[in-house]
Design an enzyme around this catalytic site. Structure first.
Site, short mmCIF file in Angstrom:
data_model
loop_
_atom_site.label_atom_id
_atom_site.label_comp_id
_atom_site.label_asym_id
_atom_site.label_seq_id
_atom_site.Cartn_x
_atom_site.Cartn_y
_atom_site.Cartn_z
N GLU A 42 -1.14 -1.39 -4.72
CA GLU A 42 -2.39 -0.65 -4.88
C GLU A 42 -2.14 0.67 -5.60
O GLU A 42 -1.10 1.30 -5.43
CB GLU A 42 -3.03 -0.38 -3.51
CG GLU A 42 -4.38 0.33 -3.64
CD GLU A 42 -5.20 0.37 -2.37
OE1 GLU A 42 -4.77 -0.18 -1.33
OE2 GLU A 42 -6.30 0.98 -2.42
N ASP A 78 0.88 -1.17 0.00
CA ASP A 78 0.00 0.00 0.00
C ASP A 78 0.92 1.22 0.00
O ASP A 78 1.54 1.54 1.02
CB ASP A 78 -0.88 -0.02 1.26
CG ASP A 78 -1.79 1.18 1.35
OD1 ASP A 78 -2.26 1.66 0.30
OD2 ASP A 78 -2.05 1.65 2.47
N ASP A 133 -2.76 0.46 6.79
CA ASP A 133 -1.83 0.37 5.65
C ASP A 133 -1.41 -1.09 5.42
O ASP A 133 -1.25 -1.54 4.29
CB ASP A 133 -0.58 1.22 5.89
CG ASP A 133 -0.93 2.61 6.39
OD1 ASP A 133 -1.02 3.52 5.57
OD2 ASP A 133 -1.14 2.76 7.61
#
Lengths: 168, 168
Positions: A67, A7, A140
């Site tokens: 992501e 992330d 996260d």
């Protein structure tokens, strides 16, 4: 197959490592890399790059899933997240690991089976799929595990489709 | 003071190196690093990172100046340019070189003395300031030299202001 999910952020970079064998998923490790938010951008990127390299060296993933968060029209956020993604992609490429990007819509669709899943539902599915007692913290790290699961489910569906075609 | 200017792109990365001594600017080198546009993003970033490292090792700049191009509302461009900027910043930071970002408006203002300068006027000023016969080609290299000159002029003005204050 071992998958490293990321992330990306220039302040905090979440990561999560999962293992798959015989269609079963297992959690390997997860965490968040947090740079010094008052450091210049170059130093922060360098810190995150080297920390992520340590994760790669330690966990030896075969693939990285990253992501690409939704930023709407926020160009400033896109510049910053693009930077964090590049750090992850470069760390992967420099260790001969292919990397793939997924949008939040793709992650929701793959992880909850429908695109409209909320962030909370995605996190609950991460917990269930990995057989955990709690949703991993911080967010996260949970998001990084979600993108790793998303990558695996994409591969998994593709395999099942291929098998069906071969059998049919 | 030796300055490395960078015009960031994930397909083509322009660079330009200038030297300053006694208020005189001199061109050292310039060029464009061009990856394989059909390679995956990770490989392209890795290629650009290693090529830029070679420039740094060869030219030994003391500072890096990076353009942050204007993208309007184009979030997709911002993600891509953010990635290219990160590669440059990381290469700088990993060689202990500070890096600075400049917008096109800042570059125009510093290089042509007024913010409304066109891209063509900026390139003509690059040619004049470096005492060249022609505008350097390709545009990515000329843009990289412009951002390097922008950084130098910013420092130069600051020095002159400091001197005036000390004299005053």
């Amino acid at each position: 197959m071992r998958i490293l999910g990321v992330d990306p952020g220039t302040i905090v970079m979440g990561y999560g490592v999962i293992d798959e064998s015989d269609d079963e998923l297992a959690l390997v490790s997860y965490g968040a890399l947090a740079g010094n938010r008052s450091s210049p951008m170059g130093e922060r990127l360098s810190f995150l790059y080297h920390e992520l390299e340590k994760v790669i060296q330690h966990e030896q993933p075969e693939v990285m899933a990253i992501e690409q968060p939704f930023v709407g029209n926020n160009v400033k956020s896109a510049f910053a997240i693009g930077k964090a993604q590049a750090i992850a992609m470069l760390a992967a490429a420099n260790h001969n690991i292919p990397s793939f990007e997924y949008t939040p819509a793709q992650i929701k669709r793959q992880v909850t089976n429908y695109g409209a899943g909320s962030k909370g539902q995605v996190q609950q599915m991460v917990k269930l799929q990995l057989g955990l007692d709690e949703v991993p913290q911080p967010d996260d790290a949970a998001d990084a595990l979600a993108v790793a699961i998303c990558h695996w489910r994409g591969l998994h569906l593709k395999d099942r489709l291929n098998n069906q075609q071969e059998e049919g």
